[in-house]
Design an enzyme around this catalytic site. Structure first.
Site, PDB file in Angstrom:
ATOM      1  N   LYS A   1       3.672 -38.271  41.202  1.00 41.77           N
ATOM      2  CA  LYS A   1       4.612 -38.646  41.728  1.00 41.77           C
ATOM      3  C   LYS A   1       4.217 -38.785  43.533  1.00 41.77           C
ATOM      4  CE  LYS A   1       7.641 -35.441  44.150  1.00 41.77           C
ATOM      5  NZ  LYS A   1       7.043 -35.347  45.665  1.00 41.77           N
TER       6      LYS A   1
ATOM      7  N   ASP B   1       3.557 -30.606  45.545  1.00 38.61           N
ATOM      8  CA  ASP B   1       2.513 -30.108  46.166  1.00 38.61           C
ATOM      9  C   ASP B   1       3.242 -28.782  47.427  1.00 38.61           C
ATOM     10  OD1 ASP B   1       3.858 -31.836  48.119  1.00 38.61           O
ATOM     11  OD2 ASP B   1       2.267 -32.925  49.295  1.00 38.61           O
ATOM     12  N   SER B   2       3.768 -28.875  46.890  1.00 43.15           N
ATOM     13  CA  SER B   2       5.319 -27.769  47.684  1.00 43.15           C
ATOM     14  C   SER B   2       4.545 -26.232  47.469  1.00 43.15           C
ATOM     15  CB  SER B   2       6.450 -27.680  47.591  1.00 43.15           C
ATOM     16  OG  SER B   2       6.697 -27.721  46.014  1.00 43.15           O
TER      17      SER B   2
ATOM     18  N   ASP C   1       1.948 -33.946  41.242  1.00 43.51           N
ATOM     19  CA  ASP C   1       2.394 -34.477  42.484  1.00 43.51           C
ATOM     20  C   ASP C   1       1.066 -35.358  43.947  1.00 43.51           C
ATOM     21  OD1 ASP C   1       4.332 -35.707  44.737  1.00 43.51           O
ATOM     22  OD2 ASP C   1       4.905 -33.439  45.511  1.00 43.51           O
TER      23      ASP C   1
ATOM     24  N   GLU D   1       4.619 -40.535  47.500  1.00 47.19           N
ATOM     25  CA  GLU D   1       5.698 -40.386  48.712  1.00 47.19           C
ATOM     26  C   GLU D   1       5.574 -41.867  49.250  1.00 47.19           C
ATOM     27  OE1 GLU D   1       5.752 -36.975  51.328  1.00 47.19           O
ATOM     28  OE2 GLU D   1       5.896 -35.460  49.784  1.00 47.19           O
TER      29      GLU D   1
ATOM     30  N   GLU E   1      15.052 -37.498  48.169  1.00 45.87           N
ATOM     31  CA  GLU E   1      15.612 -35.706  48.907  1.00 45.87           C
ATOM     32  C   GLU E   1      16.232 -35.843  49.506  1.00 45.87           C
ATOM     33  OE1 GLU E   1      11.346 -33.457  49.756  1.00 45.87           O
ATOM     34  OE2 GLU E   1      12.792 -31.844  50.128  1.00 45.87           O
TER      35      GLU E   1
END
Ligand code: KIV
Length: 284
Positions: free
Chosen positions: A117, A48-49, A87, A119, A186
């Site tokens: 993925k 999602d970056s 993501d 978070e 990260e």
């Protein structure tokens, strides 16, 4: 096209058991996915970056599922064989286990992803377990989790102090117990990453800015090639200044068109004299 076999979860675990590091990059578009396929990158993250690198937002928070699906589809077309991870964007899994399963399913059904993925640590373990129970491989993400940057005090190292480090160790265990096939760490200290990697039994650990000892490494593609103009994180190695090459090319193009030195004869097609003369006659 490369003729390599499709990467599978057993193949990734085999690589880990042989002590071979997993290669993992972000990717958001077809041509870059094609290059990554040729380079035989093991895993690709449609992160999602992309909200920052491709869409120009200041954070990842405005990114929607529809944004992610469109980019993941393009990446899958460029890289049919990498293990492709979608993501999950902000607020597509945090509200409930049900929302997590439904949106994870969209990555699989609409974009041909192999996994997703999300978070977060112990507090997201039930979302991750729900996704895994639905038959979708899921990767956790700990340390600097950009969707929580505000709560974490910005984009900074996580787990430097013993107490915070202990929480990350506990979170990794909670995600492993929930069924994560892998966990991304990260921006945590290298010793913490090593410790978690040594403790992992049923999942593998990927590092980003977290030292050499993880089972594999992730890099953000735009950081690798100087393509993100707003900042250059210390954790990224710049493999080539492609951004500078592109910018120089653009300036040269503007100069040549302005000076009428582009296009040249090689760049256009002519017309035989008799056809041209006939055209003029027809126009009279
Ligand atoms: O969105 C993304 O690319 C990520 C990385 C920062 C790990 O989640």
């Amino acid at each position: 096209m490369s003729d390599r076999k499709k990467v599978s979860l057993p193949a990734l675990f085999k690589k880990v058991s042989e002590g071979k590091p997993i290669t993992f990059l972000t990717c958001y578009d077809y041509p870059t996915a094609y290059f990554q396929e040729q380079a035989e990158v093991d895993m690709i993250l449609v992160g999602d970056s992309l909200g920052m690198t491709m869409l120009g937002y200041d954070s990842t928070l405005p990114v929607t599922m529809d944004d992610m699906i469109r980019h993941a589809q393009a990446v899958r077309r460029g890289s049919p064989n990498a293990w492709l991870i979608g993501d999950m964007p902000y607020m597509t899994y945090q509200p409930s286990v049900e929302s997590a399963i439904r949106n994870a399913g969209r990555f699989m059904a609409e974009a041909g992803c192999d996994a997703v993925k999300l978070e977060g640590g112990a507090e997201m373990a039930d979302r991750l377990a729900g996704i895994v129970a639905a038959g979708i491989p899921a990767m956790g993400h700990l340390g600097l989790t950009p969707q929580s940057a505000s709560a974490l005090g910005g984009f900074r190292l996580q787990g430097k102090g013993a107490l915070q480090a202990k929480k990350i160790v506990d979170d990794a265990k909670a995600l492993e117990d929930a069924g994560a096939f892998a966990i991304l760490l990260e921006l945590v200290p290298d010793r913490l990453c090593k410790l978690i990697t040594e403790r992992a039994e049923n999942c593998f650990i990927i590092g980003l800015g977290s030292g050499l000892d993880a089972h594999g490494q992730l890099l953000i593609y735009h950081d690798m090639f100087g393509l993100y103009p707003k900042f250059k994180p210390r954790m990224a190695k710049v493999y080539a200044e492609a951004g500078t090459v592109i910018q120089d090319g653009l300036k040269q193009y503007v100069k040549e068109v302005t000076e009428r030195t582009f296009p040249k004869e090689d760049n256009w097609f002519g017309m035989p004299d008799e056809e041209y003369e006939e055209l003029i006659r027809l126009l009279k």
